[in-house]
Design an enzyme around this catalytic site. Structure first.
Site, short mmCIF file in Angstrom:
data_model
loop_
_atom_site.label_atom_id
_atom_site.label_comp_id
_atom_site.label_asym_id
_atom_site.label_seq_id
_atom_site.Cartn_x
_atom_site.Cartn_y
_atom_site.Cartn_z
CD GLU A 70 -112.86 110.11 -22.27
OE1 GLU A 70 -112.27 109.16 -22.79
OE2 GLU A 70 -113.61 110.00 -21.27
CG HIS A 97 -115.88 103.65 -24.44
ND1 HIS A 97 -115.16 104.49 -23.60
CD2 HIS A 97 -115.24 102.46 -24.42
CE1 HIS A 97 -114.14 103.81 -23.08
NE2 HIS A 97 -114.18 102.57 -23.57
CE1 TYR A 103 -121.66 107.47 -24.34
CE2 TYR A 103 -119.31 107.12 -24.04
CZ TYR A 103 -120.60 107.12 -23.52
OH TYR A 103 -120.83 106.79 -22.22
NE ARG A 139 -110.26 106.03 -22.98
CZ ARG A 139 -110.74 106.03 -21.74
NH1 ARG A 139 -111.74 106.84 -21.42
NH2 ARG A 139 -110.24 105.24 -20.83
#
Length: 689
Positions: free
Chosen positions: A105, A174, A176, A224
């Site tokens: 990832e 998330h 980011y 993701r």
């Protein structure tokens, strides 16, 4: 002879992910380990065991693409140079050895990191504050910054290919950097990277295209992605323009790893979040893309897994925590051994490893993180040594695990429990609101003990030293637990309070578990800082008791920030109407009033209280240990060769610590262990390239 239930055949179908194929539908999604680049051997063996256990895809954790993006003190992975390529090969080779695919990832930190190691200025869609309240802000990326970030990501993808990975992630969730570009609340740009939905998705699109162009048909590219905008509360998804964003990108990658905006739901503890909790969010995603979809849900039931695949919710059963609790979960389903699965209890102790910057641990699986360090395997254990019988006193989490592991090794074991019920504190705590799944710690071990002919269980057998000497066993493991103190001694009160005159109105958790219920205004005093005091306050309030919660810390269940449940715990108490008193300790109690002391000023004031429930500190029940030690020293007839305290009888702590303690004892019996170096140390020193 076990056989796989045909209802689960669908879980073992191969699935194509672009140019690669997964051998089944079990997919260990990226999850943190607290190991990162600092402990590559520990990480490699831990991931390799999962591949051995049948997971078709095994991913590593978030992986920095460039030295200017670091998350210290959090131990991330990295793909900065050829040293990192070499370290990652340790993992990918082990994963491939068992026929699984390895995923990585790639990660761009944005406002999520302060770059405390590199001291470089962070980059994001705008100049944003650091979410951990480090006193720094990011720089608003200009076109040159965007070109550099794309180059960093592309080069890291090429290094991932060289390291042997089969799947490379574009990490766009998330909160980011890439997630922030898509967020209309944060992205106020007026150029081609801001404004319209197409513009906000541009950088994600470019990085997906860059990555696919770089790796060609040698690797699959996964994304993701959070499918909702958040803010709707559990099971009330607010999608905003996320579905439109998704549709714009839907056919670009080879796989979608779908999660949700609220991490405390995605990673929710079982106290508040049930298995399969993301279905309502992800159930429509597959209709919007032809590419395979994976998501999580703390799946431990093969029925729930198969149901989501059959109903077209998911293509892959994603897991982080269930793969930690039982790395062999897929193989056990394949072999028809459902009853042997160590089901995740949803306590999130694993997650506290990352929060505390240390290797992860697990309440159910004591071998987690010890695969390389101690050579522990979750399913295999050395056969018995020369010793004969072992007596285990106490059938709480430590005693049950000791007896189970010793029995697995082939030792004759006597397990004596003073009460009728097995499980000790696990049985008590699993009776609290939301904690039912914690009983799995007991149930798994009792099930395994029933299969072991060498283990005899004696209930309602409270042993004295004389009883033990009469048995004449060679070794004794004392798992007699601990008791909560009745004098408020703890972190705040380092001198015990004199509460002798009001003891009928003083309660401990043992009193509550035994069915004693306070009458009148009750102050639950939390100087423990984790889950227990808040759970008892909740239980008492539900039962109709007038409850107030008191703690010297600045938040309810302060330590729960580490397993990501603190906000939910505090909200639950607020919703129940429980009075919350923070930053004050208990200075006294006279049966009518409690005297509280401010932790900052020391100023005191009184509140009305008819009772107090003290959750502060525990005392090990270890008197039997010292009696047996004395018998050994005096060479009394029937004295054992050794006696050892384990679990809370040795040092009160987490249930995870008790299980680990019991397992460690069982592994160590008759083993040749260097007392000065009982475990290997994973550290590497590389010369400059």
């Amino acid at each position: 002879m076990h056989e796989r239930d045909p209802r689960y055949d669908i879980l073992f179908e191969p699935v194509s992910i672009g140019p690669v194929t997964a051998k089944n539908r079990f997919y260990q999604v990226p999850h943190c380990t607290g190991m990162g680049w600092q402990r590559p051997r520990m990480l490699a063996d831990m991931r390799g065991v999962k591949a051995e256990g049948g997971w078709a895809v095994v991913c590593t954790e978030y992986c920095s693409v460039h030295p200017s993006i670091d998350d210290l003190p959090f131990p991330t992975q990295a793909l900065w140079d050829q040293h990192d390529v070499k370290a990652h090969r340790l993992m990918t080779e082990q994963v491939h050895e068992h026929g699984a695919l390895a995923g990585v990832e790639l990660w761009l930190g944005g406002r999520g990191v302060a770059n405390l190691f590199s001291r470089e200025v962070g980059l994001d869609v705008a100049s944003l504050p650091n979410w951990n309240y480090d006193p720094v802000q990011t720089r608003r990326m200009d076109k040159a910054d965007i070109r550099e970030v794309r180059r960093w990501h592309r080069n890291a993808a090429l290094r991932a290919r060289d390291a042997g990975f089969d799947i490379v992630y574009v990490y766009a969730t998330h909160k980011y950097l890439l997630d922030n570009f898509m967020n209309p609340q944060l992205n106020s740009r007026a150029d081609e990277y801001g404004g319209s939905l197409t513009n906000r998705a541009r950088l994600v699109r470019e990085i997906i295209e860059d990555t696919k162009e770089a790796v060609g048909d040698t690797m699959a590219v996964a994304v993701r992605f959070a499918i909702d905008d958040g803010g709707g509360g559990d099971q009330s998804p607010v999608f905003g323009d996320r579905l439109e964003l998704f549709q714009q990108l839907a056919e670009l990658p080879d796989l979608w790893d779908i999660n949700v905006d609220d991490y405390s739901l995605e990673m929710g503890v079982s106290r508040f979040v049930e298995q399969g909790s993301l279905e309502q969010y992800v159930q429509g995603v597959k209709a919007l893309t032809s590419k395979p979809v994976v998501s999580v849900g703390r799946f431990t039931s093969p029925d729930a897994m198969a149901s989501q695949v059959k109903r077209g919710v998911l293509d892959f059963v994603g897991a982080a925590r269930p793969s930690i609790a039982d790395p062999f979960l897929p193989r056990k389903i394949a072999e028809g051994r459902i009853e042997d699965i160590r089901e995740c209890i949803g306590c999130n102790i694993c997650y506290t490893g990352d929060s505390r910057h240390v290797p992860l641990r697990c309440t159910q699986n004591p071998t987690m993180g010890e695969e390389w360090r101690r050579g522990w395997h979750p399913e295999r254990i050395a056969r018995k040594g020369e010793s004969g019988s072992v007596l285990v006193v106490g059938a709480g989490p430590a005693g049950l695990e000791t007896a189970r592991a010793l029995g697995q090794r082939g030792y004759p074991v006597l397990l004596a429990e003073a009460s009728r019920e097995l499980g000790g504190r696990v049985s008590a705590e699993s009776s609290l609101p939301g904690f039912a799944e914690w009983a799995r710690v007991r149930d798994y071990r009792v099930t395994q003990l029933q299969k072991l002919n060498s283990v005899e269980i004696y209930r309602e057998s409270e042993l004295t030293v004389e009883n033990i000497l009469e048995l004449g066993v060679e070794h004794v493991a004392l798992a007699t637990g601990s008791s909560w103190r009745r004098d408020a001694f703890g972190n705040y009160n380092t001198t015990p309070l004199d509460l002798s005159s009001v003891q009928p109105q003083v309660f401990t958790p043992e009193d509550i578990f035994a069915g004693r219920r306070p009458q009148g205004r009750t102050l639950v005093y939390d100087d423990d800082g984790f889950y227990l005091a808040s759970a008892i306050a909740e239980q008492l309030k539900i039962a109709g008791v007038d409850v107030a919660y008191l703690t010297p810390t600045s938040r309810v269940s302060e330590w729960s920030v580490n397993n990501d449940e603190q906000a939910r715990v505090q909200l639950r108490l607020m919703q129940l109407g429980i009075d919350i008193i923070l930053n004050h300790g208990l200075d006294g109690f006279d049966g009518k009033h409690a005297t509280l002391g401010c932790v900052y000023s020391g100023n005191q004031h009184q509140v009305t209280a008819d009772n107090v429930v003290l959750v502060s500190c525990r005392t090990p029940r270890d008197s039997l240990y010292f009696e047996l030690q004395n018998a050994i020293e005096q060479s009394k007839a029937g004295a054992p060769q050794s006696v050892q305290r384990i679990g809370d009888a040795d040092a009160p702590g987490l249930i995870a610590a008790a299980v680990y303690s019991g397992h460690k004892y069982a592994r160590a019996l008759d083993a040749d262990i260097d007392p000065d170096r009982p475990a290997k140390i994973d550290r590497q020193f590389f010369a400059d390239a």
